[in-house]
Design a protein around this motif. Structure first.
Motif, PDB file in Angstrom:
ATOM      1  N   TYR A   1       0.828  -1.209   0.000  1.00 32.88           N
ATOM      2  CA  TYR A   1       0.000   0.000   0.000  1.00 32.88           C
ATOM      3  C   TYR A   1       0.861   1.257   0.000  1.00 32.88           C
ATOM      4  CZ  TYR A   1      -3.618  -3.401   0.919  1.00 32.88           C
ATOM      5  OH  TYR A   1      -4.458  -4.474   0.817  1.00 32.88           O
ATOM      6  N   ASP A   2       2.074   1.165   0.576  1.00 31.33           N
ATOM      7  CA  ASP A   2       3.030   2.269   0.462  1.00 31.33           C
ATOM      8  C   ASP A   2       3.509   2.399  -0.984  1.00 31.33           C
ATOM      9  OD1 ASP A   2       3.102   2.949   3.250  1.00 31.33           O
ATOM     10  OD2 ASP A   2       4.299   1.157   3.589  1.00 31.33           O
ATOM     11  N   VAL A   3       3.705   1.257  -1.644  1.00 28.54           N
ATOM     12  CA  VAL A   3       4.112   1.268  -3.049  1.00 28.54           C
ATOM     13  C   VAL A   3       3.045   1.967  -3.884  1.00 28.54           C
ATOM     14  CG1 VAL A   3       4.598  -0.170  -5.065  1.00 28.54           C
ATOM     15  CG2 VAL A   3       5.489  -0.829  -2.820  1.00 28.54           C
ATOM     16  N   ILE A   4       1.796   1.602  -3.658  1.00 30.68           N
ATOM     17  CA  ILE A   4       0.689   2.188  -4.417  1.00 30.68           C
ATOM     18  C   ILE A   4       0.568   3.682  -4.129  1.00 30.68           C
ATOM     19  CG2 ILE A   4      -1.825   2.172  -4.694  1.00 30.68           C
ATOM     20  CD1 ILE A   4      -1.706  -0.851  -4.092  1.00 30.68           C
ATOM     21  N   ALA A   5       0.673   4.053  -2.848  1.00 23.91           N
ATOM     22  CA  ALA A   5       0.569   5.468  -2.477  1.00 23.91           C
ATOM     23  C   ALA A   5       1.684   6.282  -3.128  1.00 23.91           C
ATOM     24  CB  ALA A   5       0.612   5.621  -0.958  1.00 23.91           C
ATOM     25  N   GLY A   6       2.891   5.744  -3.088  1.00 23.33           N
ATOM     26  CA  GLY A   6       4.017   6.452  -3.702  1.00 23.33           C
ATOM     27  C   GLY A   6       3.831   6.633  -5.195  1.00 23.33           C
ATOM     28  N   LEU A   7       3.317   5.592  -5.863  1.00 22.26           N
ATOM     29  CA  LEU A   7       3.087   5.675  -7.299  1.00 22.26           C
ATOM     30  C   LEU A   7       1.998   6.695  -7.621  1.00 22.26           C
ATOM     31  CD1 LEU A   7       3.481   4.723 -10.189  1.00 22.26           C
ATOM     32  CD2 LEU A   7       1.931   2.815  -9.707  1.00 22.26           C
ATOM     33  N   ASN A   8       0.908   6.661  -6.867  1.00 23.71           N
ATOM     34  CA  ASN A   8      -0.173   7.625  -7.108  1.00 23.71           C
ATOM     35  C   ASN A   8       0.319   9.052  -6.936  1.00 23.71           C
ATOM     36  OD1 ASN A   8      -2.126   5.685  -7.663  1.00 23.71           O
ATOM     37  ND2 ASN A   8      -2.794   5.526  -5.550  1.00 23.71           N
ATOM     38  N   GLU A   9       1.062   9.290  -5.862  1.00 19.64           N
ATOM     39  CA  GLU A   9       1.580  10.634  -5.607  1.00 19.64           C
ATOM     40  C   GLU A   9       2.532  11.077  -6.707  1.00 19.64           C
ATOM     41  OE1 GLU A   9       3.283  10.132  -1.786  1.00 19.64           O
ATOM     42  OE2 GLU A   9       1.341   9.884  -0.770  1.00 19.64           O
ATOM     43  N   LYS A  10       3.364  10.153  -7.179  1.00 14.57           N
ATOM     44  CA  LYS A  10       4.308  10.492  -8.242  1.00 14.57           C
ATOM     45  C   LYS A  10       3.586  10.820  -9.540  1.00 14.57           C
ATOM     46  CE  LYS A  10       7.958   7.877  -8.760  1.00 14.57           C
ATOM     47  NZ  LYS A  10       8.814   6.728  -9.146  1.00 14.57           N
ATOM     48  N   LEU A  11       2.586  10.020  -9.890  1.00 13.90           N
ATOM     49  CA  LEU A  11       1.849  10.251 -11.133  1.00 13.90           C
ATOM     50  C   LEU A  11       1.159  11.610 -11.114  1.00 13.90           C
ATOM     51  CD1 LEU A  11       0.296   6.722 -11.766  1.00 13.90           C
ATOM     52  CD2 LEU A  11       2.115   7.827 -13.081  1.00 13.90           C
ATOM     53  N   ILE A  12       0.567  11.959  -9.985  1.00 15.80           N
ATOM     54  CA  ILE A  12      -0.094  13.257  -9.878  1.00 15.80           C
ATOM     55  C   ILE A  12       0.924  14.387  -9.928  1.00 15.80           C
ATOM     56  CG2 ILE A  12      -1.419  14.741  -8.312  1.00 15.80           C
ATOM     57  CD1 ILE A  12      -2.831  12.166  -7.340  1.00 15.80           C
ATOM     58  N   ARG A  13       2.023  14.208  -9.205  1.00 16.07           N
ATOM     59  CA  ARG A  13       3.059  15.245  -9.139  1.00 16.07           C
ATOM     60  C   ARG A  13       3.710  15.485 -10.498  1.00 16.07           C
ATOM     61  NH1 ARG A  13       5.505  13.042  -5.254  1.00 16.07           N
ATOM     62  NH2 ARG A  13       7.142  11.966  -6.396  1.00 16.07           N
ATOM     63  N   ARG A  14       3.908  14.406 -11.259  1.00 19.38           N
ATOM     64  CA  ARG A  14       4.607  14.543 -12.531  1.00 19.38           C
ATOM     65  C   ARG A  14       3.681  14.850 -13.713  1.00 19.38           C
ATOM     66  NH1 ARG A  14       9.416   9.932 -12.532  1.00 19.38           N
ATOM     67  NH2 ARG A  14      10.427  10.596 -10.593  1.00 19.38           N
ATOM     68  N   HIS A  15       2.405  15.020 -13.426  1.00 20.24           N
ATOM     69  CA  HIS A  15       1.469  15.403 -14.491  1.00 20.24           C
ATOM     70  C   HIS A  15       0.735  16.688 -14.095  1.00 20.24           C
ATOM     71  CE1 HIS A  15       2.085  11.146 -15.532  1.00 20.24           C
ATOM     72  NE2 HIS A  15       1.780  11.509 -16.763  1.00 20.24           N
ATOM     73  N   PRO A  16       1.472  17.774 -13.894  1.00 24.31           N
ATOM     74  CA  PRO A  16       0.809  19.037 -13.509  1.00 24.31           C
ATOM     75  C   PRO A  16      -0.127  19.544 -14.602  1.00 24.31           C
ATOM     76  CG  PRO A  16       3.098  19.423 -14.133  1.00 24.31           C
ATOM     77  CD  PRO A  16       2.927  17.935 -14.054  1.00 24.31           C
ATOM     78  N   HIS A  17       0.094  19.110 -15.843  1.00 26.22           N
ATOM     79  CA  HIS A  17      -0.779  19.521 -16.950  1.00 26.22           C
ATOM     80  C   HIS A  17      -2.114  18.790 -16.911  1.00 26.22           C
ATOM     81  CE1 HIS A  17       1.897  16.227 -18.043  1.00 26.22           C
ATOM     82  NE2 HIS A  17       0.964  15.783 -18.866  1.00 26.22           N
ATOM     83  N   VAL A  18      -2.212  17.747 -16.084  1.00 24.46           N
ATOM     84  CA  VAL A  18      -3.473  17.008 -15.935  1.00 24.46           C
ATOM     85  C   VAL A  18      -4.115  17.302 -14.578  1.00 24.46           C
ATOM     86  CG1 VAL A  18      -4.543  14.727 -15.848  1.00 24.46           C
ATOM     87  CG2 VAL A  18      -2.653  15.157 -17.430  1.00 24.46           C
ATOM     88  N   PHE A  19      -3.307  17.238 -13.507  1.00 21.69           N
ATOM     89  CA  PHE A  19      -3.835  17.387 -12.152  1.00 21.69           C
ATOM     90  C   PHE A  19      -3.558  18.761 -11.550  1.00 21.69           C
ATOM     91  CE2 PHE A  19      -2.842  12.856 -12.767  1.00 21.69           C
ATOM     92  CZ  PHE A  19      -4.108  12.323 -12.560  1.00 21.69           C
ATOM     93  N   GLY A  20      -2.856  19.619 -12.285  1.00 25.58           N
ATOM     94  CA  GLY A  20      -2.541  20.948 -11.779  1.00 25.58           C
ATOM     95  C   GLY A  20      -2.996  22.031 -12.732  1.00 25.58           C
ATOM     96  N   THR A  21      -2.254  23.120 -12.745  1.00 30.54           N
ATOM     97  CA  THR A  21      -2.645  24.279 -13.547  1.00 30.54           C
ATOM     98  C   THR A  21      -1.804  24.453 -14.805  1.00 30.54           C
ATOM     99  OG1 THR A  21      -1.189  25.686 -12.187  1.00 30.54           O
ATOM    100  CG2 THR A  21      -3.509  25.501 -11.521  1.00 30.54           C
ATOM    101  N   GLU A  22      -0.672  23.767 -14.874  1.00 26.20           N
ATOM    102  CA  GLU A  22       0.183  23.904 -16.055  1.00 26.20           C
ATOM    103  C   GLU A  22      -0.428  23.177 -17.246  1.00 26.20           C
ATOM    104  OE1 GLU A  22       4.280  23.011 -15.429  1.00 26.20           O
ATOM    105  OE2 GLU A  22       4.247  23.694 -13.354  1.00 26.20           O
ATOM    106  N   GLY A  23      -0.152  23.678 -18.449  1.00 24.77           N
ATOM    107  CA  GLY A  23      -0.697  23.076 -19.651  1.00 24.77           C
ATOM    108  C   GLY A  23       0.348  22.295 -20.429  1.00 24.77           C
ATOM    109  N   ALA A  24      -0.123  21.440 -21.314  1.00 22.13           N
ATOM    110  CA  ALA A  24       0.745  20.688 -22.227  1.00 22.13           C
ATOM    111  C   ALA A  24      -0.043  20.454 -23.505  1.00 22.13           C
ATOM    112  CB  ALA A  24       1.190  19.368 -21.607  1.00 22.13           C
TER     113      ALA A  24
END
Length: 493
Positions: free
Chosen positions: A311-334
């Motif tokens: 579950y730590d593995v899954i949490a880390g992956l989810n956090e990384k995916l969100i963090r590395r896709h600011p154009h999807v989960f944040g305000t930056e565009g791509a």
């Protein structure tokens, strides 16, 4: 002068389910507003001569429930600035009542006092009419926001907001992601309303084929410990792997270590790749499961030491995916894949800096795994070198380099030692990888395609020789070459 808002719960049924305190508040209310007139208690209030208003007009004017609830909350806040307002809602104010949640958030900001008085919840009637004890474990879900990941077969599941057959159809399709089509479910309509309530037992596939859905409709999915249901959950997989590794588990699994399973992880990954080449979804499903097992086993080993869990593995992956896709989960565009990749790299660099690593002081070739297959590693090294300008300017130069390296291989074959031949052949292969990069072709994919083609043609030779009553050992090279050319004409690449 601010007077404030009092929220009352009307219960889930008729006036017989009103608490004495709520009834008195209704009778004494200076200004009474019902969220909707579509509730059994409304008829009782009219019969008793209790005057009230409703927000049904807002429901008719708005297309979205969120907009409706926001408008209701805004209207209540405005009214409460000049007079005391009693706001009555179906069921219990704190159960599936979004307008009350809005008031709880907005009243303190507006300086308006808020009092909430409970009533009988529709859950009380659900426990009574469906006949289950919530202590066994239950979850309450919203039909309008139901997703497969929310479902847990070991819990009784009550689904509210099943307004109509269209919503019931969405609920059915979501439940079918976990439950078999013939799983027994129950639809409850107007529970607790004398003369109107009904409980219908149906197989899941018929859930949207029954009548009676409305504002007072629920769906109950009974809990189950059936393996066919639990086996579709990550929790069950985690449990099984833990059992296999336990003292009472499998002797082979208990003996494994990260090192002993290293080759298994690699083999399972390649078996998945084979299913991709075969374009065989059923086989791919099986092999992806085998690969997932490797992840679970390695995670379980670390869980046993207290380092981390899956579950730590899954949490880390989810956090990384969100963090590395600011154009999807944040305000930056791509706008395209290149910009998305740049965002990804930017986030990776930022993560390194947070760990105390300065990306600018790392080698330009850093980050390439040492154990990658050689062709893949050569391609990654060349791409990283190209980013900083160490690259050929045009494909003609690459072809010239291949010709040069081929000459050096020939020279090493004539005059060099074994080590020199190995070195020169490596240089030739490295140059060919450079050509594949210029042609935008993955060398692993190209060679894999040729390998498959070779297997098909060679098997054709074997089949034709067998038809002639010969084995490979009995055929000479000329005959095999003849059949090879025949295979080339008959088979596409």
């Amino acid at each position: 002068m601010t007077q404030g808002i009092t929220v009352l719960g009307l219960g889930s049924g008729d006036e017989n389910q009103l608490t004495l305190g709520v009834l008195r508040r209704l009778q004494q209310a200076p200004k009474l507003i019902l969220r909707t007139d579509h509730h059994p208690v409304a008829a009782y209030l009219r019969a008793e001569g209790i005057r009230y208003e409703t927000f049904d007009a807002i429901y008719e004017a708005k297309d979205r429930f969120d907009d409706t609830y926001e408008a209701i909350a805004a209207s209540l806040l405005e009214s409460a600035r000049s007079q005391a307002v009693v706001y009555a809602v179906p069921g219990h104010p704190m159960v599936a009542e979004y307008t009350v949640q809005l008031l709880r958030a907005k009243c303190p900001e507006a300086g308006i006092p808020l009092e909430i008085v409970g009533g009988e919840s529709f859950l009380d009637q659900a426990f009574l009419r469906f006949g289950f004890d919530p202590i066994e474990g239950m979850q309450l879900l919203d039909a309008t926001d139901l997703r497969p990941g929310m479902l847990n077969p070991r819990l009784h599941t009550v689904i509210g907001q099943v307004y109509d057959t269209f919503t019931a159809s969405d609920v059915k399709l979501t439940l079918m992601e976990l439950y078999p089509d013939d799983y027994t479910v129950f639809a409850g309509h107007s529970l607790g309303v004398a003369g109107e309530e009904s409980v219908v037992r149906v197989p899941l596939y018929e859930l949207d084929r029954i009548e009676g859905y409305g504002n007072l409709s629920l769906v109950w999915v009974p809990r189950s410990d059936r393996d066919e249901l639990r086996n579709r959950t990550l929790e069950r997989l985690h449990e099984i792997v833990a059992i296999l590794r336990s003292p009472e588990g499998c002797p082979w699994d208990r003996e494994q270590t990260h090192a002993s399973l290293r080759k298994n992880l690699i083999e399972e990954a390649y078996e998945v790749l084979e299913t991709i080449d075969e374009d065989d979804p059923d086989h791919m499903c099986e092999e992806l499961g085998d690969l997932l097992l490797q992840v679970m086993l390695h995670s379980q080993m670390e869980e046993e030491t207290g380092a981390f869990t899956v579950y730590d593995v899954i949490a880390g992956l989810n956090e990384k995916l969100i963090r590395r896709h600011p154009h999807v989960f944040g305000t930056e565009g791509a706008e395209n894949a290149e910009e998305a990749l740049a965002n990804w790299q930017q986030m990776k660099d930022e993560e390194k800096r947070r760990k105390g690593i300065d990306p600018s002081k790392q080698s330009a070739l850093a980050g390439v795994p040492k154990d990658l297959p050689a062709l893949m590693k050569a391609l990654k090294l060349q791409k990283k070198a190209a980013v900083v300008g160490f690259d050929w300017s045009e494909v003609g130069e690459v072809i010239a380099k291949i010709t040069e390296e081929l000459g050096e291989v020939q020279e090493a074959m004539e005059n060099g030692a074994a080590a020199e031949r190995l070195d020169e052949l490596g240089d030739l292969l490295f140059a060919v990888v450079n050509l594949s990069r210029f042609l935008k072709i993955d060398p692993e994919e190209a060679l894999a395609s040729t390998n498959r083609k070779f297997v098909r043609r060679f098997q054709y030779i074997e089949e034709r020789l067998e038809a002639r009553g010969k084995s490979l050992a009995e055929a000479d090279l000329a005959e095999m070459e003849e059949l090879w050319q025949e295979a080339k004409k008959l088979q596409s690449t």
